[in-house]
Design an enzyme around this catalytic site. Structure first.
Site, mmCIF file in Angstrom:
data_model
loop_
_atom_site.group_PDB
_atom_site.id
_atom_site.type_symbol
_atom_site.label_atom_id
_atom_site.label_comp_id
_atom_site.label_asym_id
_atom_site.label_seq_id
_atom_site.Cartn_x
_atom_site.Cartn_y
_atom_site.Cartn_z
ATOM 1 N N ARG A 1 12.190 -5.760 6.233
ATOM 2 C CA ARG A 1 12.805 -5.418 4.940
ATOM 3 C C ARG A 1 14.324 -5.578 4.938
ATOM 4 O O ARG A 1 14.957 -5.475 3.907
ATOM 5 C CB ARG A 1 12.397 -3.993 4.557
ATOM 6 C CG ARG A 1 12.764 -3.594 3.136
ATOM 7 C CD ARG A 1 11.876 -2.500 2.648
ATOM 8 N NE ARG A 1 12.381 -1.844 1.465
ATOM 9 C CZ ARG A 1 13.032 -0.694 1.464
ATOM 10 N NH1 ARG A 1 13.282 -0.057 2.592
ATOM 11 N NH2 ARG A 1 13.430 -0.162 0.331
ATOM 12 N N HIS B 1 6.044 6.207 -2.399
ATOM 13 C CA HIS B 1 7.409 6.646 -2.736
ATOM 14 C C HIS B 1 7.378 8.126 -3.097
ATOM 15 O O HIS B 1 8.209 8.919 -2.642
ATOM 16 C CB HIS B 1 7.951 5.901 -3.965
ATOM 17 C CG HIS B 1 8.015 4.409 -3.831
ATOM 18 N ND1 HIS B 1 7.836 3.563 -4.900
ATOM 19 C CD2 HIS B 1 8.254 3.621 -2.753
ATOM 20 C CE1 HIS B 1 7.960 2.319 -4.486
ATOM 21 N NE2 HIS B 1 8.209 2.321 -3.196
ATOM 22 N N CYS C 1 0.835 -1.207 0.000
ATOM 23 C CA CYS C 1 0.000 0.000 0.000
ATOM 24 C C CYS C 1 0.871 1.257 0.000
ATOM 25 O O CYS C 1 2.090 1.202 0.100
ATOM 26 C CB CYS C 1 -0.906 -0.009 1.222
ATOM 27 S SG CYS C 1 0.011 0.156 2.772
ATOM 28 N N ALA D 1 3.084 1.669 2.954
ATOM 29 C CA ALA D 1 4.264 0.793 2.872
ATOM 30 C C ALA D 1 5.354 1.454 2.031
ATOM 31 O O ALA D 1 6.541 1.376 2.355
ATOM 32 C CB ALA D 1 3.889 -0.566 2.273
HETATM 33 FE FE1 CFM Z 1 13.110 -0.051 -5.507
HETATM 34 FE FE2 CFM Z 1 12.466 -2.366 -5.795
HETATM 35 FE FE3 CFM Z 1 11.094 -0.711 -4.198
HETATM 36 FE FE4 CFM Z 1 13.609 -1.501 -3.545
HETATM 37 FE FE5 CFM Z 1 12.608 -3.438 -1.989
HETATM 38 FE FE6 CFM Z 1 11.473 -4.248 -4.230
HETATM 39 FE FE7 CFM Z 1 10.102 -2.675 -2.654
HETATM 40 MO MO1 CFM Z 1 10.625 -5.126 -1.909
HETATM 41 S S1 CFM Z 1 14.443 -1.787 -5.451
HETATM 42 S S2 CFM Z 1 12.668 0.413 -3.428
HETATM 43 S S3 CFM Z 1 14.491 -2.361 -1.771
HETATM 44 S S4 CFM Z 1 11.223 -0.781 -6.323
HETATM 45 S S5 CFM Z 1 12.678 -5.317 -2.869
HETATM 46 S S6 CFM Z 1 12.067 -4.340 -6.404
HETATM 47 S S7 CFM Z 1 9.419 -4.333 -3.732
HETATM 48 S S8 CFM Z 1 10.909 -3.175 -0.747
HETATM 49 S S9 CFM Z 1 9.235 -0.733 -3.009
#
Ligand code: CFM
Length: 528
Positions: A84, A182, A50, A53
């Protein structure tokens, strides 16, 4: 019928119509258009997370010296606590809250009568117990629904306690996945953190963006960069600190490892401070070498270029025997990858180093440019969900804006290195490979049965389903309990782990239930 047809044909007409836009089979050099960053069909078992997250769990929580408070029911804090593997070492005289889970633990009565009182109390407790230099508050779904004004409380606490207190309206339901979170976190860091520091500018200085130090990846990357002689101003955000991030505007160049989670900061820093950014990839031996050469080329100094080659040769000498051993064991194997928004692409390079071919790859929450390349980014149409995430406009800082390259130098370099460019995942994939956006549990099982990869790289939600079906599965989010996998030494760890996994006799001993118990065959009516 190809594998896409065989899997999707089992859906009802309405689900088929939606999902067919999210799945493609690569044909020659053609880069197909893939639907991405759209809502998951309700009821489908998605692997997505979500908005909260993405904001709290991914971008903000790894900043070690910030106390991040989750304003919400305890489950949100609990499930984003410590899973994580974003490692962090305490700086000298610094503080480190990465191991903590700070939450307001909202109860039913707080939902009915409001949670603001509880949030004020939580901030007071955090100040009294931990005395952090900076506090961040992240809201969860119910907070948005009942309308607690976290921004007013943050402003009030900032005044009262004499330290920055920031609020992030990252309610889980915003947007369609963690991707919106993000963006919200990126906006907050640009608005309130970056540019506030007063450190002196250093030569050959870098920020590493989109590196979260999972299993120690960032430490391996930092080790190699420091050997060459670079100064790392800040890392966003793995093992990062707000004290360093405040000075990010002083760096010469921004390296972007995970484009999806942090491209907004890279773009805004270019506009605001003139800092160039470059797409890098430290996953894979060959790609690490290419990245190191690209960085050296950006600075263009012979001494740095020579030092880079010296370090590459030295690092290779140390690992090449191991790499070739694991290559001999893994060559010709096949892999399927399903991760968030970067790793399904980056790890294809590392797998290639060992002769492993990727036959299926997909992202949970990427946008079309992560699949098709940055050049199509401007043509992506906004929808109601993406409009729900704030876009902030930045302008050139009158004092701190500084371009390192002349326009001519920039154009000349852009032809050679990935300056402000990301070509996307699909271009790197082989003819016949399957690309799936927002892969769900049903499709996971069906594609695994059809394509029979030797290994399925994914996450905790589907790993055990795959393994119970007799397919080795390795978590690419947390690396299970291993790592680092980045850079030179990380590649050896990865080769070792995958070789051990593939050659364990366990997979031949697994007898999934459907091999022993007759499966009920029938039809059920109605359109879903
Ligand atoms: Fe970038 Fe990723 Fe992500 Fe990531 Fe991660 Fe991920 Fe994620 Mo899991 S590199 S930041 S450190 S998009 S592994 S493939 S899904 S936490 S939001």
């Amino acid at each position: 019928m190809d594998s896409k047809g065989k899997v999707l044909d089992q859906y009802s007409a309405r689900v088929f119509k939606n999902r067919k836009e999210h799945v493609a089979v690569k044909e020659g050099e053609n880069v197909p258009v893939l639907a991405a960053n759209t809502r998951t069909i309700p009821g489908i078992m998605s692997h997505r997370g979500c908005c909260y997250a993405g904001c709290k769990g991914v971008v903000l929580a790894p900043i070690k010296d910030v106390a991040v408070i989750t304003h919400g029911p305890i489950g949100c804090g609990f499930y984003s606590w410590g899973t994580r593997r974003n490692k962090a070492l305490t700086d000298e005289e610094g503080k480190n809250f990465v191991e903590y889970c700070l939450s307001t633990d909202m109860q039913e009565s707080d939902i009915v009568f409001g949670g603001e009182k509880k949030l004020r109390k939580a901030i007071t407790e955090v100040v009294e117990i931990f005395d952090p230099g900076m506090i961040m508050i992240c809201s969860t779904c119910p907070v948005g629904l009942i309308g607690d004004d976290i921004h007013a409380i943050a402003a009030e606490a900032q005044e009262k306690y004499g330290r920055p207190v920031m609020a992030f309206s990252c309610e889980g339901y915003k947007g369609v996945s963690q991707s919106g979170g993000h963006h919200i976190a990126n906006n907050g860091l640009v608005k309130n953190v970056i540019g506030k520091g007063s450190a002196e500018k250093k030569t050959h200085s870098l920020n590493i963006l989109g590196e979260y130090n999972i299993g120690g990846d960032g430490w391996e990357i930092g080790r190699v960069l420091k050997r060459i002689g670079y100064n790392i101003v800040s890392v966003m955000t793995g093992d990062g600190s707000y004290k360093d991030i405040q000075n990010a505007h002083t760096a010469d160049l921004n390296l972007v490892q995970c484009h999806r989670s942090i491209n907004y900061i890279a773009e805004m820093l270019k506009t605001k401070y003139g800092t160039d950014w470059m797409k890098v990839n430290f996953i894979g031996v060959e790609s690490t070498i290419q990245t190191l050469r690209d960085i050296a080329m950006y600075f263009g100094e012979q001494e740095l270029i020579d030092k880079t080659e010296e370090v590459i040769a030295d690092e290779l000498a140390e690992i090449s025997e191991d790499i070739s051993f694991y290559h001999s064991r893994l060559k010709g194997k096949t892999a399927a990858l399903y991760v968030g928004g970067s790793r399904a692409h980056h790890y294809q390079y590392l797998l290639k180093d060992f002769g492993v071919n990727t036959i299926l790859a997909g992202y949970e929450f990427a946008h079309r440019d992560d699949y098709e390349g940055k050049d199509i980014a401007d043509s992506i149409k906004e929808d109601a969900d993406s409009k729900n995430i704030e876009e902030i406009t930045v302008t050139a800082d009158p004092e701190k804006f500084n371009l390192r390259l002349t326009p001519d130098q920039y154009e000349e370099l852009k032809a050679k290195i990935p300056l402000e460019d990301y070509p996307g995942m699909i271009r790197d994939m082989d003819d016949g490979a399957v690309i799936v956006d927002d892969l769900n549990h049903f499709e996971t099982e069906e594609f695994l049965k059809l394509l029979k990869p030797d290994i399925f790289f994914s996450g905790i939600k589907d790993k055990y389903v795959a393994q119970k079906g007799g397919t080795l599965s390795r978590q690419l989010h947390s690396y299970d309990y291993s790592g680092p996998y980045a850079g030179f030494k990380g590649a050896v760890n990865f080769g070792r782990d995958i070789t051990m996994g593939i050659y364990t006799p366990a997979w031949g001993l697994v007898s999934p239930p459907w091999k022993k118990i007759p499966t009920l065959v029938g039809t059920y009516g109605g359109d879903i």
